[in-house]
Design a protein around this motif. Structure first.
Motif, PDB file in Angstrom:
ATOM      1  N   VAL A   1      42.596 -18.806 -36.151  1.00 23.14           N
ATOM      2  CA  VAL A   1      42.745 -17.794 -35.098  1.00 23.14           C
ATOM      3  C   VAL A   1      41.444 -17.627 -34.325  1.00 23.14           C
ATOM      4  CG1 VAL A   1      43.138 -15.339 -34.662  1.00 23.14           C
ATOM      5  CG2 VAL A   1      44.609 -16.573 -36.260  1.00 23.14           C
ATOM      6  N   SER A   2      40.322 -17.608 -35.044  1.00 26.71           N
ATOM      7  CA  SER A   2      39.022 -17.512 -34.384  1.00 26.71           C
ATOM      8  C   SER A   2      38.743 -18.736 -33.523  1.00 26.71           C
ATOM      9  CB  SER A   2      37.912 -17.356 -35.429  1.00 26.71           C
ATOM     10  OG  SER A   2      38.103 -16.188 -36.203  1.00 26.71           O
ATOM     11  N   LEU A   3      39.072 -19.903 -34.055  1.00 29.09           N
ATOM     12  CA  LEU A   3      38.829 -21.154 -33.334  1.00 29.09           C
ATOM     13  C   LEU A   3      39.601 -21.211 -32.022  1.00 29.09           C
ATOM     14  CD1 LEU A   3      37.686 -24.096 -33.315  1.00 29.09           C
ATOM     15  CD2 LEU A   3      39.757 -24.761 -34.543  1.00 29.09           C
ATOM     16  N   LEU A   4      40.832 -20.714 -32.035  1.00 31.01           N
ATOM     17  CA  LEU A   4      41.673 -20.771 -30.840  1.00 31.01           C
ATOM     18  C   LEU A   4      41.536 -19.539 -29.953  1.00 31.01           C
ATOM     19  CD1 LEU A   4      44.954 -22.168 -32.457  1.00 31.01           C
ATOM     20  CD2 LEU A   4      43.152 -23.437 -31.282  1.00 31.01           C
ATOM     21  N   GLY A   5      41.336 -18.368 -30.571  1.00 30.98           N
ATOM     22  CA  GLY A   5      41.370 -17.127 -29.809  1.00 30.98           C
ATOM     23  C   GLY A   5      40.058 -16.733 -29.178  1.00 30.98           C
ATOM     24  N   ILE A   6      38.968 -16.809 -29.928  1.00 24.80           N
ATOM     25  CA  ILE A   6      37.688 -16.313 -29.408  1.00 24.80           C
ATOM     26  C   ILE A   6      37.203 -17.109 -28.194  1.00 24.80           C
ATOM     27  CG2 ILE A   6      35.242 -16.011 -29.970  1.00 24.80           C
ATOM     28  CD1 ILE A   6      36.061 -15.184 -32.753  1.00 24.80           C
ATOM     29  N   PRO A   7      37.230 -18.457 -28.211  1.00 28.13           N
ATOM     30  CA  PRO A   7      36.829 -19.172 -26.994  1.00 28.13           C
ATOM     31  C   PRO A   7      37.690 -18.832 -25.783  1.00 28.13           C
ATOM     32  CG  PRO A   7      36.844 -20.654 -28.874  1.00 28.13           C
ATOM     33  CD  PRO A   7      37.489 -19.378 -29.331  1.00 28.13           C
ATOM     34  N   TYR A   8      38.973 -18.599 -25.996  1.00 25.71           N
ATOM     35  CA  TYR A   8      39.846 -18.234 -24.876  1.00 25.71           C
ATOM     36  C   TYR A   8      39.435 -16.888 -24.277  1.00 25.71           C
ATOM     37  CZ  TYR A   8      44.073 -16.898 -22.340  1.00 25.71           C
ATOM     38  OH  TYR A   8      44.945 -16.482 -21.374  1.00 25.71           O
ATOM     39  N   VAL A   9      39.153 -15.934 -25.153  1.00 27.38           N
ATOM     40  CA  VAL A   9      38.711 -14.610 -24.683  1.00 27.38           C
ATOM     41  C   VAL A   9      37.375 -14.722 -23.958  1.00 27.38           C
ATOM     42  CG1 VAL A   9      38.022 -12.299 -25.407  1.00 27.38           C
ATOM     43  CG2 VAL A   9      40.008 -13.394 -26.462  1.00 27.38           C
ATOM     44  N   GLN A  10      36.473 -15.541 -24.495  1.00 24.74           N
ATOM     45  CA  GLN A  10      35.178 -15.718 -23.842  1.00 24.74           C
ATOM     46  C   GLN A  10      35.329 -16.309 -22.447  1.00 24.74           C
ATOM     47  OE1 GLN A  10      33.244 -18.097 -26.838  1.00 24.74           O
ATOM     48  NE2 GLN A  10      32.126 -16.357 -27.678  1.00 24.74           N
ATOM     49  N   LEU A  11      36.199 -17.285 -22.313  1.00 25.79           N
ATOM     50  CA  LEU A  11      36.420 -17.898 -21.000  1.00 25.79           C
ATOM     51  C   LEU A  11      36.992 -16.903 -20.001  1.00 25.79           C
ATOM     52  CD1 LEU A  11      37.828 -21.399 -22.014  1.00 25.79           C
ATOM     53  CD2 LEU A  11      35.604 -20.908 -21.011  1.00 25.79           C
ATOM     54  N   LYS A  12      37.803 -15.965 -20.494  1.00 24.53           N
ATOM     55  CA  LYS A  12      38.417 -14.989 -19.612  1.00 24.53           C
ATOM     56  C   LYS A  12      37.462 -13.870 -19.210  1.00 24.53           C
ATOM     57  CE  LYS A  12      42.599 -16.598 -19.138  1.00 24.53           C
ATOM     58  NZ  LYS A  12      43.146 -16.968 -17.799  1.00 24.53           N
ATOM     59  N   LEU A  13      36.559 -13.501 -20.108  1.00 24.43           N
ATOM     60  CA  LEU A  13      35.736 -12.306 -19.887  1.00 24.43           C
ATOM     61  C   LEU A  13      34.333 -12.603 -19.377  1.00 24.43           C
ATOM     62  CD1 LEU A  13      36.685 -10.099 -22.989  1.00 24.43           C
ATOM     63  CD2 LEU A  13      37.657 -10.078 -20.689  1.00 24.43           C
ATOM     64  N   GLN A  14      33.738 -13.712 -19.784  1.00 21.47           N
ATOM     65  CA  GLN A  14      32.351 -13.947 -19.387  1.00 21.47           C
ATOM     66  C   GLN A  14      32.285 -14.489 -17.965  1.00 21.47           C
ATOM     67  OE1 GLN A  14      30.796 -16.819 -22.107  1.00 21.47           O
ATOM     68  NE2 GLN A  14      31.669 -18.563 -21.075  1.00 21.47           N
ATOM     69  N   PRO A  15      31.178 -14.215 -17.253  1.00 19.03           N
ATOM     70  CA  PRO A  15      31.023 -14.738 -15.891  1.00 19.03           C
ATOM     71  C   PRO A  15      30.922 -16.255 -15.902  1.00 19.03           C
ATOM     72  CG  PRO A  15      29.461 -12.957 -16.360  1.00 19.03           C
ATOM     73  CD  PRO A  15      30.077 -13.345 -17.664  1.00 19.03           C
ATOM     74  N   PRO A  16      31.218 -16.897 -14.786  1.00 18.34           N
ATOM     75  CA  PRO A  16      31.118 -18.358 -14.732  1.00 18.34           C
ATOM     76  C   PRO A  16      29.662 -18.807 -14.710  1.00 18.34           C
ATOM     77  CG  PRO A  16      31.684 -17.468 -12.577  1.00 18.34           C
ATOM     78  CD  PRO A  16      31.734 -16.321 -13.531  1.00 18.34           C
ATOM     79  N   GLY A  17      29.440 -20.056 -15.080  1.00 15.53           N
ATOM     80  CA  GLY A  17      28.095 -20.618 -15.071  1.00 15.53           C
ATOM     81  C   GLY A  17      27.608 -20.943 -16.466  1.00 15.53           C
ATOM     82  N   ILE A  18      26.841 -22.064 -16.591  1.00 15.57           N
ATOM     83  CA  ILE A  18      26.378 -22.480 -17.904  1.00 15.57           C
ATOM     84  C   ILE A  18      25.322 -21.540 -18.464  1.00 15.57           C
ATOM     85  CG2 ILE A  18      26.900 -24.891 -17.446  1.00 15.57           C
ATOM     86  CD1 ILE A  18      23.933 -25.347 -16.942  1.00 15.57           C
ATOM     87  N   GLN A  19      24.731 -20.691 -17.614  1.00 14.49           N
ATOM     88  CA  GLN A  19      23.744 -19.750 -18.124  1.00 14.49           C
ATOM     89  C   GLN A  19      24.369 -18.695 -19.023  1.00 14.49           C
ATOM     90  OE1 GLN A  19      24.653 -20.130 -14.997  1.00 14.49           O
ATOM     91  NE2 GLN A  19      24.879 -18.179 -13.917  1.00 14.49           N
ATOM     92  N   HIS A  20      25.686 -18.581 -18.980  1.00 16.79           N
ATOM     93  CA  HIS A  20      26.399 -17.620 -19.820  1.00 16.79           C
ATOM     94  C   HIS A  20      27.058 -18.299 -21.024  1.00 16.79           C
ATOM     95  CE1 HIS A  20      25.759 -14.531 -16.802  1.00 16.79           C
ATOM     96  NE2 HIS A  20      26.274 -15.334 -15.873  1.00 16.79           N
ATOM     97  N   VAL A  21      26.535 -19.453 -21.416  1.00 17.15           N
ATOM     98  CA  VAL A  21      27.059 -20.173 -22.581  1.00 17.15           C
ATOM     99  C   VAL A  21      25.936 -20.302 -23.609  1.00 17.15           C
ATOM    100  CG1 VAL A  21      28.256 -22.231 -23.403  1.00 17.15           C
ATOM    101  CG2 VAL A  21      28.599 -21.442 -21.055  1.00 17.15           C
TER     102      VAL A  21
END
Length: 241
Positions: free
Chosen positions: A27-47
């Motif tokens: 669940v963490s493997l599939l869910g957390i990255p999806y939430v991060q992609l939806k909520l964090q601003p675009p750009g590699i500086q936010h990775v």
């Protein structure tokens, strides 16, 4: 073995708890990255490297699957599903880790993006491949035994198990020391373990310090913001007005 030392039900308890942990890891493997992609601003500086933590959870679960099968003294019929799911977790975790590594390294090579404040997170980069290495070695050991005992179909056989069986870094070094019976790896793994303990204590000290000063919680003025001079507060209020 766990069941020899603590009884037969200890191995079954570890087996059940592993499945609970594996479900949470997936669940963490599939869910957390999806939430991060939806909520964090675009750009590699936010990775930051912290995005690897869900993948490390899956890899750790895969490594734990090998440990449970190795020391739990459970039947081959129960081991085989654990082994298969563990390999799937390792495959998904490693593949996702490689993609994130390229992003993190590209951010470091891009000098226009400041990374000094997050340099402590770079230690996370050691986790995925260390746990993945340990998982592959631990699973390889149990595959050769459990597949031969299960012996069904074409894939789940002793012959296939031999081929598959020989296919955090500290754990990998410890396991290599056991497999190779190498004094060099044993000494190196001991040194790594001591370094890990030192880093852990340092991390706890700086964490407490960051909470006391408020910097870790993002407080620009620390916990003393309410004690700013009245002239400064009045100036800010007039500016807002």
């Amino acid at each position: 073995m766990v069941s020899v030392q603590y009884g037969h039900f200890a191995g079954l308890a570890a087996y059940v708890l592993w499945w609970v942990n594996a479900a949470m890891a997936v669940v963490s493997l599939l869910g957390i990255p999806y939430v991060q992609l939806k909520l964090q601003p675009p750009g590699i500086q936010h990775v930051p490297p912290a995005v690897l933590l869900p993948y490390i959870a899956a890899l750790t679960s895969g490594a734990a699957g090998g440990v449970v099968c190795q020391y739990g003294n459970i039947s081959a019929r129960l081991q085989v599903p654990v082994i298969i799911v563990s390999y799937l977790e390792v495959g998904a975790g490693i593949a996702a880790t490689i993609s994130v590594y390229s992003i993190v390294f590209s951010k470091h090579y891009n000098r226009s993006i400041p990374t000094q404040d997050l340099v402590y997170q770079d230690m996370i980069l050691c986790g995925p491949f260390g746990q993945g290495s340990f998982a592959l070695q631990a699973l390889g050991g149990v595959v050769m035994k459990s597949f031969g005992q299960y012996n069904r179909g074409v894939f789940l056989t002793a012959a296939a198990g031999t081929t598959i069986g020989y296919g955090v870094y500290t754990n990998a070094a410890v396991q290599l020391g056991k497999i190779m019976d190498s004094p060099a790896f044993k000494v190196w793994s001991t040194a790594l373990l001591l370094m890990l303990l030192v880093l852990w204590f340092m991390n706890q000290i700086f964490t407490v310090k960051g909470i006391i000063t408020g910097k870790l919680l993002g407080l620009d003025h620390g916990w003393r913001w309410r004690y700013l001079p009245e002239s400064v507060s009045a100036g800010e209020e007039s500016k807002d007005a």
